[in-house]
Design a protein around this motif. Sequence first.
Motif, PDB file in Angstrom:
ATOM      1  N   VAL A  40       0.924  -1.223   0.022  1.00 59.63           N
ATOM      2  CA  VAL A  40      -0.067  -0.053  -0.146  1.00 59.63           C
ATOM      3  C   VAL A  40       0.998   1.138  -0.084  1.00 59.63           C
ATOM      4  N   TYR A  41       0.469   2.299  -0.522  1.00 59.62           N
ATOM      5  CA  TYR A  41       1.304   3.413  -0.847  1.00 59.62           C
ATOM      6  C   TYR A  41       0.724   4.741  -0.059  1.00 59.62           C
ATOM      7  N   GLU A  42      -0.714   4.724   0.105  1.00 62.59           N
ATOM      8  CA  GLU A  42      -0.919   6.030   0.638  1.00 62.59           C
ATOM      9  C   GLU A  42      -2.222   5.700   1.563  1.00 62.59           C
ATOM     10  N   LEU A  43      -2.415   6.217   2.592  1.00 58.74           N
ATOM     11  CA  LEU A  43      -3.872   6.115   3.360  1.00 58.74           C
ATOM     12  C   LEU A  43      -4.272   7.417   3.854  1.00 58.74           C
ATOM     13  N   ARG A  44      -5.827   7.707   3.678  1.00 65.26           N
ATOM     14  CA  ARG A  44      -6.279   8.895   4.062  1.00 65.26           C
ATOM     15  C   ARG A  44      -7.510   8.471   4.831  1.00 65.26           C
ATOM     16  N   THR A  45      -7.694   9.090   5.854  1.00 65.43           N
ATOM     17  CA  THR A  45      -9.196   9.037   6.472  1.00 65.43           C
ATOM     18  C   THR A  45      -9.840  10.426   5.779  1.00 65.43           C
TER      19      THR A  45
END
Length: 746
Positions: A736-741
């Motif tokens: 996985v490269y990026e996480l956002r809430t």
Amino acid sequence: MCAPPLEAVRLKPSIQKNALEANRRYLLELQPDRLLHNFHKSAGLPPKGEVYGGWEARGIAGHTLGHYLSACSLMFAQTGDKEVQARIQYMVAELARCQAAHGDGYVGGTTVERDGKVLDGKIVFEEIRRGDIRTGGFDINGGWVPLYTWHKVHAGLIDAYRLGKEPRALDVMLGMADYLATILEQLSDAQMQKLLAAEYGGLNDSYAETYALTGNPRYLKLAERIRDRKVLDPITAGKNILPGLHANTQIPKIIGLARLYELTGEPGHAQAARFFHKTVLDHHSYVIGGNSEREHFGPPDVLSPYITDRTCEACNSYNMLKLTRHLYAWEPEAHYFDYFERVHLNHIMAHQHPETGMFVYFMPLTSGARRTYSTPDDSFWCCVGSGIESHSKHGDSIYWENGRTLYVNLFTPSTLDWAEKGMAFELDTQYPFSETVTLRVTRTSGLPLDIALRLPGWCENPAVFLNGKPAAFERQRGYAILKRQWRVGDRIELALPMPLRTEATPDNPRLLAFLHGPLVLAADLGPADKHFEQQTPALVSPDPLKALKPVDAAQHVFRMEGAVPQALTLRPFFNQYDNRTAVYFPIFSQAEWAGEREAFLAAQREKAALEKRTVDVVFLGEMQPERDHNFRSNHSDLLSWQGRSGRQAWWGEGNYIEVDMAVRPGPMVLRALYWGEEVNKNFDILIDGKRLVNERRQAEPVKKFVSVDYALPEALIRGKSTIAVRFETRGSDAPVYELRTLTAGK
């Protein structure tokens, strides 16, 4: 080729001297005993001051002390300030006390957290000695880049000895060098490479300099062994493997190779340094000369998607200028200082506020961005450390000489006392707010001497005058060379008409920046303390240069007619310290604007909507975002793909990566960014230990990044401000490269 000693150059009133004075005030405001807190504590000595905040209150503590020693040493050499020298003497004496208390040469301030307890970072070095080496890429055995911090102190002591004229610094430095040498020398090649996967700063450079000081071949051998082969071997072979790599991890390694070339003559070291420098300049640099986005190199010749508020880390430019000095010393070509000047004026002079003396970490280039400055007591980022050095040495590259020729490379008001030749000079100018530079001879030995003035590559029609009359000169390697037996009072004038020009991003010829002479221009979008909710400015014009009308060309002020949504005023970028700015402008013809206006505005609205919905974001595989979100893992690797970094939990069962992310009341979504070809997986996504979903990534592979949204049930986030987000394998890997809430909705 070499620059004259820094103590031979004194700055005259100028923007550079203003920056120097602001920096001197800050250096003297800082309290040595607070920087020494962890060093005293590690040695079992009672601390004399409270630890500073920011990074100094974390595992990387001590890096600022190393930079501070270097900065004070440079400042003393540049100004002769005895109060600054007294700081050097005091800190070296205290470090000697700490070293004596340890009894084995160790001196350090790093810490490591184990089981909720903060321990002395020396434990990590002793674990390395036993061959216990674990790293996730930005740590060693859980300690935040301890070799990087070690290098800063090692280098600071070298500067204290050489420039600060503090003889005791040599003994402390050699004690440090020997302590670490006894650890590194007994590692196998495999163990060394595993260790060097973590950032180690310019440790090879500091050992090379230790060899230069002592002549002891032990240090040269160790400097050669401190070689991250995974990165440096391909670069030496002329391969651009930079995309996705942490930029400032690599630049100091190359500086070390440059120094080793100077000491050994090994051609591969010079080959690597030249290739790296050219690759970064030609394929990875923004218009201000800086590089990297969120600290990482992107794909070559692709900048337009990476113009954000986290471009151009200041440490990168600080180190690229160091590397440039090495390359110029081997080959005095003016184009090196065309680059040096661009970075120095447009980035380094922009990253320190001349009134407060505070520093900017990232130099934001996105439209509407403002600069975020450090605080005196609670930041101590890496860019504060390199910043106090950068603004202690504005005289270090103005002049160069080879014994027969004096080269004038930077047009900074100053005096030069060239004692070796029995000559002295004064350089007077208001440059870059003047097109005229004057160099006067104030003392002479009567011997013939060549003077070479850099003719900037941006200047089409430079002119040279000697004692008020047009002068004949030879033009070589970008210089005007005047040969003469100089007399006191001789005056050379260099006239540099400043053209207005554009520079496009390499991947989008319709995205332009504007320059006037040596300066990058930027639109003044209003005070930094006011919210910016306008659309990204664009220019609708058949001829972008003709759209700019001079308001005050001497001050580099222009009016941009045809800008939408309204006309704009452009000024120098560097001194818009308290403004929101725009540097790059999308360019449209009238016909293009008519056809693309709605799509352009829709894209702006979509981008703004995403930012408004974003509660938190983690860029995985990047050091600071991971640190900020308490990254943890049992078994994972760093990823790099298409210029983006990421993380991959190892293939198997129960391997995980985990971060803490902010949430807020109301419906929310977790968004993950995957590479579209990474399909047919099997991993769980858990929130605070409870499974949110089992992800199989069952989709047709596509060659692009794809986002997947996962609704966060209200029961999992109720009453919480943060959640632990874990990706845990169930039979495959989990990349996985990026996480956002995000807040739910659009």
